[in-house]
Design a protein around this motif. Structure first.
Motif, PDB file in Angstrom:
ATOM      1  N   VAL A 153      22.345 -15.647  -7.037  1.00 49.05           N
ATOM      2  CA  VAL A 153      23.551 -15.888  -8.223  1.00 49.05           C
ATOM      3  C   VAL A 153      24.351 -16.459  -7.459  1.00 49.05           C
ATOM      4  O   VAL A 153      25.249 -17.432  -7.855  1.00 49.05           O
ATOM      5  N   PHE A 154      24.802 -16.128  -6.247  1.00 46.94           N
ATOM      6  CA  PHE A 154      26.008 -16.457  -5.745  1.00 46.94           C
ATOM      7  C   PHE A 154      26.242 -17.073  -4.443  1.00 46.94           C
ATOM      8  O   PHE A 154      26.959 -17.541  -3.927  1.00 46.94           O
ATOM      9  N   GLY A 155      24.753 -17.331  -3.728  1.00 48.16           N
ATOM     10  CA  GLY A 155      24.740 -18.458  -2.807  1.00 48.16           C
ATOM     11  C   GLY A 155      24.751 -17.723  -1.341  1.00 48.16           C
ATOM     12  O   GLY A 155      24.590 -16.626  -1.178  1.00 48.16           O
ATOM     13  N   LYS A 156      24.715 -18.430  -0.400  1.00 49.09           N
ATOM     14  CA  LYS A 156      24.729 -18.261   0.887  1.00 49.09           C
ATOM     15  C   LYS A 156      26.048 -17.350   1.436  1.00 49.09           C
ATOM     16  O   LYS A 156      25.935 -17.193   2.636  1.00 49.09           O
ATOM     17  N   SER A 157      27.139 -17.403   0.863  1.00 51.20           N
ATOM     18  CA  SER A 157      28.100 -16.602   1.417  1.00 51.20           C
ATOM     19  C   SER A 157      27.888 -15.095   1.378  1.00 51.20           C
ATOM     20  O   SER A 157      28.597 -14.287   2.179  1.00 51.20           O
ATOM     21  N   ILE A 158      26.725 -14.693   0.594  1.00 51.34           N
ATOM     22  CA  ILE A 158      26.662 -13.018   0.755  1.00 51.34           C
ATOM     23  C   ILE A 158      26.020 -12.736   2.112  1.00 51.34           C
ATOM     24  O   ILE A 158      25.316 -13.262   2.778  1.00 51.34           O
ATOM     25  N   ALA A 159      26.839 -11.654   2.652  1.00 49.12           N
ATOM     26  CA  ALA A 159      26.711 -11.060   4.090  1.00 49.12           C
ATOM     27  C   ALA A 159      26.501  -9.610   4.014  1.00 49.12           C
ATOM     28  O   ALA A 159      27.477  -9.152   4.143  1.00 49.12           O
ATOM     29  N   PRO A 160      25.195  -9.381   4.185  1.00 45.80           N
ATOM     30  CA  PRO A 160      25.050  -8.040   4.105  1.00 45.80           C
ATOM     31  C   PRO A 160      25.512  -7.097   5.555  1.00 45.80           C
ATOM     32  O   PRO A 160      24.974  -7.823   6.567  1.00 45.80           O
ATOM     33  N   LEU A 161      26.219  -6.113   5.565  1.00 49.13           N
ATOM     34  CA  LEU A 161      26.489  -5.531   6.909  1.00 49.13           C
ATOM     35  C   LEU A 161      25.768  -4.249   7.231  1.00 49.13           C
ATOM     36  O   LEU A 161      25.890  -3.736   8.317  1.00 49.13           O
ATOM     37  N   GLN A 162      25.075  -3.937   6.290  1.00 52.41           N
ATOM     38  CA  GLN A 162      24.322  -2.473   6.591  1.00 52.41           C
ATOM     39  C   GLN A 162      22.589  -2.513   5.995  1.00 52.41           C
ATOM     40  O   GLN A 162      22.391  -3.293   4.996  1.00 52.41           O
ATOM     41  N   VAL A 163      21.866  -1.985   6.553  1.00 48.55           N
ATOM     42  CA  VAL A 163      20.607  -1.557   5.987  1.00 48.55           C
ATOM     43  C   VAL A 163      20.540  -0.178   5.729  1.00 48.55           C
ATOM     44  O   VAL A 163      20.772   0.735   6.638  1.00 48.55           O
ATOM     45  N   PRO A 164      20.254   0.363   4.544  1.00 48.53           N
ATOM     46  CA  PRO A 164      20.098   1.710   4.046  1.00 48.53           C
ATOM     47  C   PRO A 164      19.087   2.515   4.912  1.00 48.53           C
ATOM     48  O   PRO A 164      18.032   1.978   5.100  1.00 48.53           O
ATOM     49  N   THR A 165      19.170   3.648   5.322  1.00 45.76           N
ATOM     50  CA  THR A 165      18.162   4.511   5.728  1.00 45.76           C
ATOM     51  C   THR A 165      17.869   5.959   4.984  1.00 45.76           C
ATOM     52  O   THR A 165      18.846   6.316   4.242  1.00 45.76           O
ATOM     53  N   TYR A 166      16.599   6.178   4.968  1.00 50.16           N
ATOM     54  CA  TYR A 166      16.196   7.215   4.065  1.00 50.16           C
ATOM     55  C   TYR A 166      15.234   8.151   5.024  1.00 50.16           C
ATOM     56  O   TYR A 166      14.638   7.881   5.669  1.00 50.16           O
ATOM     57  N   GLU A 167      15.563   9.468   4.422  1.00 54.12           N
ATOM     58  CA  GLU A 167      14.736  10.415   4.914  1.00 54.12           C
ATOM     59  C   GLU A 167      14.125  11.289   3.987  1.00 54.12           C
ATOM     60  O   GLU A 167      14.894  12.041   3.088  1.00 54.12           O
ATOM     61  N   ASN A 176      24.098  -0.508  11.212  1.00 53.95           N
ATOM     62  CA  ASN A 176      25.199  -1.316  11.237  1.00 53.95           C
ATOM     63  C   ASN A 176      24.519  -2.710  11.649  1.00 53.95           C
ATOM     64  O   ASN A 176      23.924  -2.749  12.930  1.00 53.95           O
ATOM     65  N   VAL A 177      24.251  -3.748  10.778  1.00 53.42           N
ATOM     66  CA  VAL A 177      23.820  -4.737  11.211  1.00 53.42           C
ATOM     67  C   VAL A 177      24.376  -5.631  12.216  1.00 53.42           C
ATOM     68  O   VAL A 177      23.733  -6.293  13.165  1.00 53.42           O
ATOM     69  N   GLN A 181      22.930  -0.666  15.361  1.00 51.74           N
ATOM     70  CA  GLN A 181      23.197   0.690  15.713  1.00 51.74           C
ATOM     71  C   GLN A 181      23.220   1.519  14.131  1.00 51.74           C
ATOM     72  O   GLN A 181      23.672   1.318  13.413  1.00 51.74           O
ATOM     73  N   ALA A 182      22.522   2.715  14.451  1.00 53.33           N
ATOM     74  CA  ALA A 182      22.294   3.718  13.231  1.00 53.33           C
ATOM     75  C   ALA A 182      23.354   4.443  13.220  1.00 53.33           C
ATOM     76  O   ALA A 182      23.978   4.946  13.944  1.00 53.33           O
ATOM     77  N   ARG A 183      23.462   4.890  11.832  1.00 51.76           N
ATOM     78  CA  ARG A 183      24.720   5.912  11.519  1.00 51.76           C
ATOM     79  C   ARG A 183      24.184   6.797  10.467  1.00 51.76           C
ATOM     80  O   ARG A 183      23.553   6.359   9.635  1.00 51.76           O
ATOM     81  N   CYS A 184      24.349   8.097  10.440  1.00 49.68           N
ATOM     82  CA  CYS A 184      23.965   9.065   9.664  1.00 49.68           C
ATOM     83  C   CYS A 184      25.187   9.878   8.808  1.00 49.68           C
ATOM     84  O   CYS A 184      26.381   9.872   9.425  1.00 49.68           O
ATOM     85  N   TYR A 185      25.003  10.209   7.533  1.00 51.81           N
ATOM     86  CA  TYR A 185      25.946  10.722   6.846  1.00 51.81           C
ATOM     87  C   TYR A 185      25.862  12.256   6.885  1.00 51.81           C
ATOM     88  O   TYR A 185      24.695  13.067   6.925  1.00 51.81           O
ATOM     89  N   VAL A 186      26.825  12.926   7.610  1.00 50.30           N
ATOM     90  CA  VAL A 186      26.931  14.512   7.642  1.00 50.30           C
ATOM     91  C   VAL A 186      28.151  14.892   7.209  1.00 50.30           C
ATOM     92  O   VAL A 186      29.257  14.710   7.770  1.00 50.30           O
ATOM     93  N   ASN A 187      27.774  15.708   5.994  1.00 55.20           N
ATOM     94  CA  ASN A 187      29.003  16.266   5.446  1.00 55.20           C
ATOM     95  C   ASN A 187      30.014  15.169   4.913  1.00 55.20           C
ATOM     96  O   ASN A 187      31.234  15.388   4.889  1.00 55.20           O
ATOM     97  N   GLY A 188      29.640  14.010   4.573  1.00 53.93           N
ATOM     98  CA  GLY A 188      30.417  12.816   4.084  1.00 53.93           C
ATOM     99  C   GLY A 188      30.854  12.182   5.084  1.00 53.93           C
ATOM    100  O   GLY A 188      31.466  10.907   4.878  1.00 53.93           O
ATOM    101  N   MET A 189      30.989  12.754   6.439  1.00 58.93           N
ATOM    102  CA  MET A 189      31.557  11.859   7.550  1.00 58.93           C
ATOM    103  C   MET A 189      30.420  10.845   8.110  1.00 58.93           C
ATOM    104  O   MET A 189      29.001  11.298   8.035  1.00 58.93           O
ATOM    105  N   VAL A 190      30.496   9.974   8.912  1.00 59.92           N
ATOM    106  CA  VAL A 190      29.736   8.908   9.568  1.00 59.92           C
ATOM    107  C   VAL A 190      29.479   9.246  10.952  1.00 59.92           C
ATOM    108  O   VAL A 190      30.443   9.572  11.673  1.00 59.92           O
ATOM    109  N   GLU A 191      28.325   9.657  11.565  1.00 60.94           N
ATOM    110  CA  GLU A 191      28.183   9.998  12.957  1.00 60.94           C
ATOM    111  C   GLU A 191      26.977   9.057  13.391  1.00 60.94           C
ATOM    112  O   GLU A 191      26.015   8.785  12.877  1.00 60.94           O
TER     113      GLU A 191
END
Length: 697
Positions: A153-167, A176-177, A181-191
């Protein structure tokens, strides 16, 4: 709250489709930054930004709300805006002072109509954009699908900064694209955490999309991209900062605001990639009111003070609050400033920072910041406040036209003045509402963007101002005319002892084809003094009164030529009143003999819709007795020109929204009057007679 300078402030308007989580994001930002200890929820009616009783009742935002947050020793002024289309005026106000449009997208629904509208408005107003994909905790959330939809819809300006991870199917973090580097959410904090298996391809795909967008910001990066060379982290960061401001890059990050997941990353990203307001809007184009020449205003503390009032809150208990952005200089409490639009001095008493309905006293506000002043009696929305040493005018906000109209009157007799005062206060707050008293029909007409806005307006009158009102469809201003020429004698004779009354006229009535817009043209061709000259004005006065309400259905008469040909008088009994009555009798008889007809108002309509809806719109126009005059393709939309009877398009705003899922828009203006078809005339006459009979009771 401390005073922040322009290089420490970012103003962020939060936009998006209704229900995508904008208010929840502001609530999460407040909670994460430590402002609130309890996380408010929309469904419980206890959020900071949705404090109006109507918002709490409806569980949707109606007003733009200021939510300042201190983060990383800087200040982010979030502005939570409504997602419902009827309240687009609030969105326009927020964007007029924003450095960034944070467009919220539902992770399950993807690009919706409100997403498209938000993007279009931000682009139109030149505001940089960032996208937050909310609701990643939903089992049906799919970021890949959302990114693909955004790109499509909006063209090539779209720049994803993350890939979500699931367990085990649960959203647990992201990669972090930029840094891979991977980051995990622990009690709402990023580690930091180990990169999970199976994500390499997804990361590289997103990285390629990011690099494609960033490459647009620099020739060297573009060359590297075409040579399949990967970018360094610093190069991407630099490209993001440049690209966000010039609109070539739109970063996309994701999270789940209801659990505050991704909110810290969001605020970090705003601070890291969006330059402060002193850089985004370092120069503001204003106008010198004396010469109308453009003036450049620097967003700097050292400049003479100027501020733009972009919103007004008019509360019957609290009073008026003028909400503004300081464009330059430092605004201090207990100081004098000039309203440049009204050319009136205003006293700045207390200065506030608003957080929802909370008013936080401050001593000063610096360039780039947003605040409020109470009780400025002469200042309204879109006014500029400035130092007398440098009076400047900021460009006004352009609001969409209000096209849904209803007649309004108080249920209780005697409340007319009270109603007028309440409407005046509401109009101060909502600049998309329009109110007028129709001179012809004598109806009070309120016009809005849509039916929901009118419903909110009525409830506000009832709950805030204790006034109950009745709504009805406005009377369509039809006209009456004649189509043939007739001669008729009108004789008024009355004897009742003493002086009688005698007036006699022979008149011709015919269509005035030279000008069908004027009610009547009067001529006299009297020979030999059959009617003395002193009675000519009385004859014309009789005409003036007759054309106000035609004999057919009581609508005003247009395009009639009346000629006084002959008559007679009595030296004692004749009077001006008698000749006026004789003229009235002649007019009524002649009108019904001269093939009378009803004229209906025709509107010139311009409809703008995506290509896919063109056929539906044209078919609908034909059903409304409309005539298509032409079409023009503008971008991916069609602009359709048509002429339609006003009676057939009175509720078009709601119907167009339904036909196009909210993607269509239109403008309308009066074109001319035209003779209505016979079956339409019959219905109009029957309905009008019923209305007049009801009024007479």
């Amino acid at each position: 709250m401390k005073s922040y300078s322009a290089n420490e402030i970012r103003n962020v308007a939060i936009l998006g489709h209704s229900g995508c989580g904008k208010t929840t994001i502001t609530e999460a930002c407040l909670h994460v930054s430590g402002v609130t200890k309890r996380f408010g929820r929309v469904e419980e009616g206890n959020t900071v930004s949705d404090y109006d009783p109507e918002e709490i009742r409806r569980k949707v935002s109606i007003n733009a709300s200021m939510i300042p947050v201190e983060w990383l020793d800087e200040k982010i002024n979030f502005i939570d805006t409504p997602g419902y289309f009827d309240f687009v005026g609030e969105v326009k106000q927020a964007l007029s002072v924003a450095d960034l449009a944070l467009i919220v997208v539902n992770a399950k629904s993807g690009v919706e109509v409100g997403t498209e509208k938000a993007w279009e408005m931000a682009t139109e107003m030149g505001v940089p954009k960032m996208i937050f994909v909310n609701g990643m905790d939903d089992e049906n959330a799919n970021l890949d699908d959302v990114i693909n939809g955004l790109k499509q819809v909006f063209g090539k300006s779209i720049a994803p900064l993350q890939v979500p991870t699931y367990e085990n199917g649960k959203y647990t973090g992201f990669i972090n694209v930029i840094r891979r580097q991977a980051r995990c959410y622990v009690n709402g904090m990023v580690e930091p955490c180990e990169m999970p298996d199976g994500y390499s391809d997804a990361v590289e795909n997103m990285r390629n999309l990011l690099e494609e967008a960033v490459a647009e910001t620099d020739d060297e990066l573009m060359e590297k991209f075409f040579n399949d060379e990967h970018f360094e982290v610093d190069e991407i960061h630099k490209g993001l900062r440049i690209g966000i401001v010039d609109g070539t890059v739109t970063p996309v990050i994701c999270g789940a605001a209801i659990y505050t997941i991704g909110i810290r990353v969001l605020m970090n990203s705003i601070n890291k990639f969006l330059p402060p307001t002193s850089k985004v809007k370092s120069v503001i184009e204003a106008i010198n009111p004396k010469t109308d020449d453009p003036v450049e205003i620097n967003c700097d503390d050292t400049e003479p003070v100027s501020a733009f009032v972009f919103k007004t809150i008019a509360d019957p208990y609290v009073g008026r609050l003028s909400i503004f952005k300081v464009c330059s200089g430092v605004l201090k409490k207990d100081s004098m400033i000039r309203n440049v639009n009204k050319n009136i001095a205003e006293k700045i008493g207390h200065l506030y920072i608003l957080r929802g309905k909370e008013q936080i006293d401050v001593d000063e506000l610096r360039a780039g910041d947003i605040g409020a002043i109470a009780k400025l009696q002469n200042t309204s929305t879109c006014d500029t406040l400035a130092s007398p040493d440098r009076p400047v005018l900021m460009p006004a906000i352009e609001y969409p036209e209000a096209l849904v109209s209803m007649a309004i009157k108080p249920k209780t007799k005697g409340d007319e003045d009270k109603l007028a005062g309440a409407i005046s206060k509401i109009l101060e707050e909502d600049k998309t509402l329009r109110f007028e008293v129709n001179k012809e029909t004598k109806q009070s007409i309120i016009s809005a963007i849509g039916d929901t806005q009118i419903d909110v307006f009525v409830n506000k009158l009832k709950n805030k101002y204790k006034i109950d009102v009745e709504l009805s469809e406005p009377i369509i201003p039809y006209r009456e005319k004649i189509r043939s020429k007739v001669e008729v004698r009108g004789k008024y004779k009355k004897q009742s002892g003493g002086h009688g009354q005698y007036g006699d006229v022979l008149m011709s009535f015919e269509p005035n084809y030279d000008d069908m817009t004027v009610p009547y043209v009067f001529e006299e061709k009297i020979f030999g003094g059959a009617v003395p000259k002193q009675y000519f004005p009385a004859v014309e006065k009789g005409l003036q009164e007759c054309v106000k309400a035609g004999p057919l259905a009581g609508y005003p008469v247009v395009g009639i030529k009346a000629t006084l040909l002959d008559g007679s008088y009595h030296p004692v009994d004749s009077s001006e009143m008698a000749f006026k009555m004789a003229t009235t009798m002649a007019f009524k008889d002649a009108f019904l003999q001269a093939k009378p007809s009803i004229l209906e108002p025709i509107a010139s309509v311009t409809v703008t819709v995506p290509d896919a809806y063109t056929g539906d719109i044209m078919g609908d126009m034909n059903k409304r007795r409309g005539r298509i005059l032409g079409m023009e393709k503008v971008g991916n939309k069609q602009v359709i020109q048509a002429e339609v009877p006003v009676a057939e398009i009175a509720r078009y705003s709601t119907d167009l929204r339904s036909m196009t899922q909210g993607r269509g828009s239109y403008t309308m203006k009066f074109a001319r009057y035209e003779e209505a078809p016979a079956d339409v005339q019959a219905k109009v006459i029957e309905k009008r007679k019923a209305e007049l009979a009801a009024e007479a009771k």
